[in-house]
Motif scaffolding. Structure first.
Motif, mmCIF file in Angstrom:
data_model
loop_
_atom_site.group_PDB
_atom_site.id
_atom_site.type_symbol
_atom_site.label_atom_id
_atom_site.label_comp_id
_atom_site.label_asym_id
_atom_site.label_seq_id
_atom_site.Cartn_x
_atom_site.Cartn_y
_atom_site.Cartn_z
ATOM 1 N N ARG A 157 4.107 -5.734 3.894
ATOM 2 C CA ARG A 157 2.813 -5.182 3.475
ATOM 3 C C ARG A 157 1.649 -6.088 3.872
ATOM 4 N N GLN A 158 1.946 -7.352 4.101
ATOM 5 C CA GLN A 158 0.903 -8.334 4.361
ATOM 6 C C GLN A 158 0.610 -8.533 5.848
ATOM 7 N N SER B 5 -0.205 -6.056 8.494
ATOM 8 C CA SER B 5 -1.295 -5.302 9.106
ATOM 9 C C SER B 5 -1.668 -4.118 8.218
ATOM 10 N N PRO B 6 -2.967 -3.757 8.168
ATOM 11 C CA PRO B 6 -3.386 -2.595 7.385
ATOM 12 C C PRO B 6 -3.294 -1.280 8.149
ATOM 13 N N ASP B 7 -2.946 -1.335 9.451
ATOM 14 C CA ASP B 7 -2.924 -0.134 10.285
ATOM 15 C C ASP B 7 -1.540 0.515 10.248
ATOM 16 N N GLN C 203 2.265 -0.749 11.474
ATOM 17 C CA GLN C 203 3.356 -0.823 10.507
ATOM 18 C C GLN C 203 4.549 0.014 10.957
ATOM 19 N N VAL D 136 -9.077 0.680 12.320
ATOM 20 C CA VAL D 136 -7.890 0.914 11.496
ATOM 21 C C VAL D 136 -7.729 2.418 11.295
ATOM 22 N N GLU E 34 -6.262 5.984 9.943
ATOM 23 C CA GLU E 34 -5.887 6.402 8.597
ATOM 24 C C GLU E 34 -5.197 7.757 8.615
ATOM 25 N N GLY F 52 -2.019 2.510 1.156
ATOM 26 C CA GLY F 52 -1.559 1.545 0.170
ATOM 27 C C GLY F 52 -1.143 2.216 -1.115
ATOM 28 N N GLN G 227 0.517 -1.661 -3.985
ATOM 29 C CA GLN G 227 0.218 -3.018 -3.584
ATOM 30 C C GLN G 227 0.793 -3.974 -4.629
#
Length: 548
Positions: A93-94, A96-98, A102, A279, A281, A289, A302
Motif C-alpha cells: 500500500r505504501q 504508489s498511489p496509482d 499497483q 494519478v 483514478e 484507498g 488504509q
C-alpha cells in the motif's frame, strides 16, 4: 476411424462433464478413468494385470507432484496464520498511489512470485484481495489477477507443471530412445522463449483493461503514458525469466525472475522513474484507498505504516526458499547429488519391466524447502500460536491436498493406461496413437496453430496447466511425431496454452470471485479476459513460427 473416436471418448467425456455439467475436475477425471479402463479391457483387450500396473505407475507419479503441492500449500497456510502475508499486503500500500502501477506490481510481479513459489491458483486468490483492499472494484481486481497469472504458470511451485508433464511423458520419450532430461531442457527453453517474448504485452494489457472498463476518463493518453513503465516492468521479469529457464531449468524461471522484477519495479515506483505524474483514478464514487462491499458502506482500508524492518522480516521465508533452492539445484555446491542419493526405487511394477519408478525424496521441493521453512516458521512463532492454530494449518493443508489428489491420480492414471494400451491382444495401436492419427488427419500441417488453443481449453475446463498437460501432452507429442514437427516445440506450445488458459479457467474464476465479493460477475470476468487470452495465444504461435 472408429477406434480413433473411441480412444477420444475419455477426453471428450471429461471436457463435457466439466464444461456443460460443471463437474469438478476430480469427478470428471474419475469417470473418464473408469471409461478408459472399460475400453482397454473390452475393446483393446489388455490384460487386467497390465492395466493395474500402469495405473499404479500413474499413482506413484502423482505422489511426486502431491509432495510438492502439499509443501507449497502448507507454506502458504503457515504464512497466513503467522500474519506474514498481512505485513506484505500493508507494505504494498505504501509503494504508489496509482492503481495502474499497483496492478503491475501486485497482480503481475507479486502474483508471478507467488506462482513461482506456490502455484495451484494461489496467486490470483492472494493478489485479487490485496487489490480490492487497495480500492480496486472487485471484478477489476479479479481480471487483473487472472490475466497476470499466465506467463509464470509452467514454472509454478518451483517448476512443478513442467516437471509433472515431463514425468508424464518420460515413458514415451525414453521408449523412443530419447533422453527425458535433454527433452525437458529443450521444452523449457522454448516455453520461456514463446511465453516470455509474447508476454511482454501483459503489463500493458492490464493498464488497457483498467482504463477501458474502469476509468473515470477513458482517455488513450492514460494508456500511452504508462507504456514506458509497463515495458520496463515486463523486461525486468521476462529477461531473467528467459535466462533462468534457458540456462538453469524450470525450477527458477518464475520465482527468481519475479523477485528480480519486483526489486527493480518497486524501486522504480518509489523513485517515480517512468511513473506518470498524473494519478489515474477509478470511475467510482468511493475514493482510492477504500473498498465498497455489497450492502455496506465504504470501508477505510488504509492501515498503519509498515517499517522496513517489518517488511524484511516478512520476506525472510521467501528469501530462505530462494536461497535453499539455489544451493540445492546448482551442482557446483555439491548438495544436489547428495539429496538425489536418497531415493525410493520401485522396479518392474506388477511384473512389467517397462514400469520403473524413482523418487529422490529429499530433492523434492515439497519437503526441502517448502515443508522445512513452514515448520521453521511455526517453531519461531510458537509463542504467538496455539495448538489449535497449528492443527488448523495442517488440517486445512490436508483437505486442500486431498481435493487435488483425486484429479491428479485419476488424470495421470488414465493417461498412463492410454500410453500402455498398445500392449494388447487386439493388435490395435495405443489409444493415444489412434487419437493422434485422427487429429493429424483433421488438421494436417496446421496442427501447431491449434496446439496452444488445445492447451488453453484443457486449462479452461480443468483449472490447471498441469492437468491440461496430463490430458493433452502425450497426444500432442505423438501428433507432432506423425507430422514430422519438432516435438519439444509442440509440447512448449501445449505448456504455453495451458498457462494462458489460467486467465479464463472456470475454477480459478470462481475461486477468485469468491475471495473478492465478486460473486455473480464470473461471466463478465471470463468475457473480458477472453480477448487477452486469445491475443496471447496467437502471439505465442507467432513466436513458434519465428523461432521454430
Amino acid at each position: 476411424m472408429v477406434y480413433s473416436i473411441l480412444a477420444m471418448l475419455p477426453f471428450v467425456t471429461a471436457l463435457l462433464l466439466m464444461v456443460i455439467f460443471r463437474f469438478s475436475s476430480g469427478k470428471a477425471l474419475m469417470i473418464s478413468l473408469v471409461m478408459t479402463v472399460l475400453l482397454v479391457l473390452g475393446v483393446w483387450q489388455m490384460d487386467l494385470i497390465h492395466v493395474a500396473g500402469y495405473f499404479l505407475y500413474g499413482l506413484l507419479k502423482a505422489f511426486d507432484l502431491l509432495l510438492i503441492i502439499g509443501g507449497a500449500i502448507l507454506l502458504l497456510n503457515t504464512l497466513r496464520k503467522t500474519g506474514v502475508m498481512d505485513v506484505i499486503s500493508q507494505g504494498f500500500r505504501q509503494i504508489s498511489p496509482d492503481p495502474r502501477v499497483q496492478a503491475i506490481i501486485i497482480g503481475y510481479l507479486f502474483g508471478a512470485f507467488i506462482e513461482g513459489a506456490a502455484g495451484y491458483g494461489t496467486p490470483a486468490a492472494l493478489a485479487a484481495p490485496l487489490l480490492v483492499g487497495l480500492g480496486f472494484p472487485p471484478a477489476a481486481a479479479c481480471i487483473v489477477a487472472l490475466i497476470s497469472n499466465s506467463t509464470p504458470v509452467p514454472f509454478a511451485a518451483v517448476g512443478t507443471p513442467m516437471r509433472m508433464n515431463m514425468a508424464n511423458l518420460s515413458a514415451i520419450v525414453t521408449g523412443e530412445g530419447g533422453d527425458i532430461t535433454q527433452f525437458t531442457t529443450d521444452v523449457t527453453r522454448r516455453t520461456v522463449l514463446y511465453l516470455g517474448v509474447a508476454g511482454l504485452i501483459i503489463p500493458l494489457l492490464l493498464v488497457i483493461v483498467l482504463v477501458l472498463f474502469y476509468g473515470k476518463d477513458r482517455k488513450a493518453s492514460y494508456v500511452f503514458e504508462m507504456v514506458p513503465f509497463s515495458i520496463c516492468a515486463a523486461l525486468s521479469f521476462i529477461v531473467p525469466y528467459y535466462l533462468l529457464g534457458t540456462f538453469l531449468g524450470p525450477e527458477f524461471a518464475s520465482i527468481l525472475g519475479a523477485v528480480t522484477g519486483l526489486v527493480i519495479t518497486v524501486w522504480m515506483a518509489r523513485k517515480r522513474i517512468l511513473v506518470p505524474k498524473h494519478v489515474w483514478e477509478f470511475a467510482s464514487d468511493a475514493p482510492f484507498g477504500t473498498v465498497r462491499n455489497a450492502g455496506s458502506d465504504a470501508v477505510d482500508t488504509q492501515s498503519r505504516h509498515v517499517t522496513k524492518k517489518e517488511m524484511i522480516r516478512a520476506w525472510m521465508p521467501y528469501a530462505f526458499i530462494a536461497g535453499i533452492l539455489l544451493i540445492t539445484r546448482i551442482p557446483a555446491f555439491g548438495l544436489k547429488a547428495m539429496l538425489n542419493s536418497v531415493s525410493i526405487h520401485v522396479s518392474s511394477i506388477l511384473g512389467n519391466d517397462a514400469l520403473t519408478y524413482d523418487l529422490a525424496l529429499l530433492y523434492s521441493p515439497g519437503l526441502i524447502p517448502f515443508a522445512l521453512v513452514s515448520v521453521g516458521m511455526l517453531i519461531i512463532k510458537r509463542d504467538s500460536l496455539t495448538g489449535k492454530d497449528v492443527a488448523d494449518v495442517f488440517g486445512r493443508t490436508g483437505k486442500q491436498v486431498l481435493m487435488i489428489a483425486i484429479a491428479l491420480v485419476s488424470g495421470i492414471g488414465m493417461v498412463q493406461i492410454m500410453l500402455g494400451s498398445g500392449v494388447n491382444h487386439s493388435s490395435l495401436e495405443s489409444m493415444l496413437t489412434l487419437v493422434s492419427t485422427g487429429l493429424t488427419a483433421a488438421t494436417g500441417r496446421a496442427f501447431p496453430l491449434f496446439s496452444p488453443i488445445l492447451g488453453v481449453f484443457g486449462a479452461f475446463v480443468s483449472g490447471s496447466c498441469t492437468v491440461s498437460g496430463i490430458l493433452f501432452g502425450p497426444l500432442q507429442y505423438q501428433t507432432a511425431g506423425m507430422l514430422g514437427l519438432n516435438k519439444a516445440s509442440i509440447i512448449a506450445l501445449q505448456m504455453a496454452g495451458g498457462a494462458i488458459g489460467n486467465m479464463i479457467c472456470i475454477q480459478n474464476v470462481i475461486a477468485v470471485a469468491s475471495t473478492t465479493n465478486a460473486i455473480g460477475e464470473e461471466g463478465k470476468i471470463i468475457t473480458r479476459n477472453l480477448l487477452p487470452c486469445l491475443l496471447y495465444s496467437v502471439l505465442v504461435f507467432v513466436m513458434f513460427v519465428i523461432f521454430g
